[in-house]
Design a protein around this motif. Structure first.
Motif, PDB file in Angstrom:
ATOM      1  N   UNK A   1     -10.253  -4.264 -19.914  1.00 31.84           N
ATOM      2  CA  UNK A   1     -10.376  -2.894 -20.426  1.00 31.84           C
ATOM      3  C   UNK A   1      -9.087  -2.473 -21.121  1.00 31.84           C
ATOM      4  N   UNK A   2      -7.946  -2.752 -20.496  1.00 30.54           N
ATOM      5  CA  UNK A   2      -6.671  -2.370 -21.104  1.00 30.54           C
ATOM      6  C   UNK A   2      -6.413  -3.139 -22.409  1.00 30.54           C
ATOM      7  N   UNK A   3      -6.826  -4.411 -22.477  1.00 33.09           N
ATOM      8  CA  UNK A   3      -6.690  -5.166 -23.728  1.00 33.09           C
ATOM      9  C   UNK A   3      -7.544  -4.545 -24.836  1.00 33.09           C
ATOM     10  N   UNK A   4      -8.754  -4.096 -24.486  1.00 24.60           N
ATOM     11  CA  UNK A   4      -9.619  -3.432 -25.474  1.00 24.60           C
ATOM     12  C   UNK A   4      -8.974  -2.139 -25.974  1.00 24.60           C
ATOM     13  N   UNK A   5      -8.380  -1.379 -25.049  1.00 24.26           N
ATOM     14  CA  UNK A   5      -7.729  -0.120 -25.423  1.00 24.26           C
ATOM     15  C   UNK A   5      -6.511  -0.405 -26.296  1.00 24.26           C
ATOM     16  N   UNK A   6      -5.759  -1.441 -25.969  1.00 25.77           N
ATOM     17  CA  UNK A   6      -4.597  -1.802 -26.796  1.00 25.77           C
ATOM     18  C   UNK A   6      -5.049  -2.113 -28.216  1.00 25.77           C
ATOM     19  N   UNK A   7      -6.152  -2.823 -28.335  1.00 24.89           N
ATOM     20  CA  UNK A   7      -6.649  -3.253 -29.641  1.00 24.89           C
ATOM     21  C   UNK A   7      -7.260  -2.092 -30.436  1.00 24.89           C
ATOM     22  N   UNK A   8      -8.104  -1.275 -29.793  1.00 25.14           N
ATOM     23  CA  UNK A   8      -8.911  -0.272 -30.503  1.00 25.14           C
ATOM     24  C   UNK A   8      -8.601   1.174 -30.141  1.00 25.14           C
ATOM     25  N   UNK A   9      -7.743   1.414 -29.149  1.00 18.99           N
ATOM     26  CA  UNK A   9      -7.495   2.775 -28.676  1.00 18.99           C
ATOM     27  C   UNK A   9      -8.569   3.217 -27.691  1.00 18.99           C
ATOM     28  N   UNK A  10      -8.353   4.371 -27.101  1.00 16.24           N
ATOM     29  CA  UNK A  10      -9.319   4.914 -26.136  1.00 16.24           C
ATOM     30  C   UNK A  10     -10.514   5.505 -26.893  1.00 16.24           C
ATOM     31  N   UNK A  11     -11.717   5.022 -26.618  1.00 10.15           N
ATOM     32  CA  UNK A  11     -12.887   5.563 -27.313  1.00 10.15           C
ATOM     33  C   UNK A  11     -13.409   6.834 -26.647  1.00 10.15           C
ATOM     34  N   UNK A  12     -13.910   7.748 -27.454  1.00 14.33           N
ATOM     35  CA  UNK A  12     -14.561   8.952 -26.929  1.00 14.33           C
ATOM     36  C   UNK A  12     -13.704   9.702 -25.937  1.00 14.33           C
ATOM     37  N   UNK A  13     -14.311  10.066 -24.824  1.00  7.91           N
ATOM     38  CA  UNK A  13     -13.629  10.826 -23.772  1.00  7.91           C
ATOM     39  C   UNK A  13     -13.028   9.943 -22.680  1.00  7.91           C
ATOM     40  N   UNK A  14     -13.064   8.621 -22.860  1.00  9.99           N
ATOM     41  CA  UNK A  14     -12.528   7.714 -21.839  1.00  9.99           C
ATOM     42  C   UNK A  14     -11.041   7.978 -21.614  1.00  9.99           C
TER      43      UNK A  14
ATOM     44  N   UNK B   1      -9.370  -8.531 -13.144  1.00  9.63           N
ATOM     45  CA  UNK B   1      -9.575  -9.016 -14.511  1.00  9.63           C
ATOM     46  C   UNK B   1     -10.334  -7.979 -15.332  1.00  9.63           C
ATOM     47  N   UNK B   2     -11.193  -7.189 -14.701  1.00  8.02           N
ATOM     48  CA  UNK B   2     -11.896  -6.108 -15.395  1.00  8.02           C
ATOM     49  C   UNK B   2     -10.865  -5.110 -15.931  1.00  8.02           C
ATOM     50  N   UNK B   3      -9.893  -4.743 -15.107  1.00  8.24           N
ATOM     51  CA  UNK B   3      -8.853  -3.802 -15.520  1.00  8.24           C
ATOM     52  C   UNK B   3      -8.088  -4.382 -16.713  1.00  8.24           C
ATOM     53  N   UNK B   4      -7.719  -5.649 -16.635  1.00  7.93           N
ATOM     54  CA  UNK B   4      -6.997  -6.289 -17.725  1.00  7.93           C
ATOM     55  C   UNK B   4      -7.805  -6.305 -19.014  1.00  7.93           C
TER      56      UNK B   4
ATOM     57  N   UNK C   1       9.666   6.998 -20.175  1.00  7.30           N
ATOM     58  CA  UNK C   1       9.853   5.895 -19.243  1.00  7.30           C
ATOM     59  C   UNK C   1       8.915   4.747 -19.594  1.00  7.30           C
ATOM     60  N   UNK C   2       9.413   3.521 -19.435  1.00  8.90           N
ATOM     61  CA  UNK C   2       8.564   2.335 -19.552  1.00  8.90           C
ATOM     62  C   UNK C   2       8.232   1.864 -18.148  1.00  8.90           C
ATOM     63  N   UNK C   3       6.964   1.605 -17.906  1.00  9.76           N
ATOM     64  CA  UNK C   3       6.504   1.119 -16.611  1.00  9.76           C
ATOM     65  C   UNK C   3       5.941  -0.282 -16.787  1.00  9.76           C
ATOM     66  N   UNK C   4       6.303  -1.185 -15.890  1.00  5.74           N
ATOM     67  CA  UNK C   4       5.813  -2.555 -15.871  1.00  5.74           C
ATOM     68  C   UNK C   4       5.070  -2.706 -14.548  1.00  5.74           C
ATOM     69  N   UNK C   5       3.752  -2.914 -14.627  1.00  3.13           N
ATOM     70  CA  UNK C   5       2.925  -2.895 -13.424  1.00  3.13           C
ATOM     71  C   UNK C   5       2.067  -4.154 -13.347  1.00  3.13           C
ATOM     72  N   UNK C   6       2.288  -4.994 -12.335  1.00  2.00           N
ATOM     73  CA  UNK C   6       1.406  -6.145 -12.137  1.00  2.00           C
ATOM     74  C   UNK C   6       0.018  -5.662 -11.685  1.00  2.00           C
ATOM     75  N   UNK C   7      -1.021  -6.356 -12.112  1.00  3.05           N
ATOM     76  CA  UNK C   7      -2.375  -5.985 -11.680  1.00  3.05           C
ATOM     77  C   UNK C   7      -2.488  -6.063 -10.161  1.00  3.05           C
ATOM     78  N   UNK C   8      -1.719  -6.957  -9.526  1.00  6.01           N
ATOM     79  CA  UNK C   8      -1.774  -7.105  -8.070  1.00  6.01           C
ATOM     80  C   UNK C   8      -1.257  -5.872  -7.338  1.00  6.01           C
ATOM     81  N   UNK C   9      -0.508  -4.991  -8.024  1.00  2.00           N
ATOM     82  CA  UNK C   9       0.020  -3.780  -7.389  1.00  2.00           C
ATOM     83  C   UNK C   9      -0.955  -2.607  -7.468  1.00  2.00           C
TER      84      UNK C   9
END
Length: 161
Positions: free
Chosen positions: A27-40, A22-25, A96-104
């Motif tokens: 973080x990725x939702x934040x990046x989708x919304x605001x983009x990658x901040x700084x050097x992240x 859920x942490x990964x999800x 390429x489009x990649x579809x990746x479940x968090x479980x993978x």
């Protein structure tokens, strides 16, 4: 009195893995919304043949077991659902489009801040392993809890003997 802990009837391993994924999800939702901040930026490693993974055949041929992608400068169409994410990346000038479940996912790393999560992914039944080890296939050693003062979190989810 015995030092052996009794078997738990509560699936702690699964609960902790779900929480860390859920942490990964998030973080990725934040990046989708605001983009990658700084050097992240992120290195995301996943099992290419895990259930629900949908990647082009040429990538499966090149990475038949495990693959690491980098989300940094050139990615597009990031979508994050409750249990998976999708992202567009280019491999040797092939989009390429990649579809990746968090479980993978087997690991998530943000080297800009020395943060990492590692996960256990169940081996796929009936998988044929006839390939030479890819350059990105990691050590298959058991994971264990590490507390070295860094921001790296590693959790042991080994099978009971």
């Amino acid at each position: 009195m015995s030092d052996d802990a009794p078997d738990s009837l509560i699936p702690y391993d699964e609960i902790v893995q779900e929480a860390l994924r859920a942490v990964v999800g998030r973080v990725l939702r934040e990046v989708k919304k605001d983009g990658l901040p700084g050097e992240h930026h992120f290195y995301i490693t996943f099992k290419t043949r895990a259930p629900g993974v949908d990647i082009p055949d040429h990538l499966i041929a090149r990475f038949p077991d495990e693959m690491t992608i980098v989300l940094q400068n050139r990615y597009w169409d990031l979508k994050v659902d409750e249990d998976r994410f999708e992202v567009g990346l280019s491999f040797n000038q092939i989009s390429s489009m990649l579809h990746i479940p968090f479980a993978a996912i087997t690991s998530f790393v943000d080297p800009a801040v020395d943060f990492a999560l590692q996960f256990h992914v169940e081996e796929i039944e009936n998988a044929v392993d006839v390939h030479e080890p890819a350059g990105n296939d990691g050590d298959k050693a058991e994971l264990e809890v590490v507390d070295d003062g860094s921001n790296v979190v590693t959790v042991d989810f080994g099978k009971k003997k």
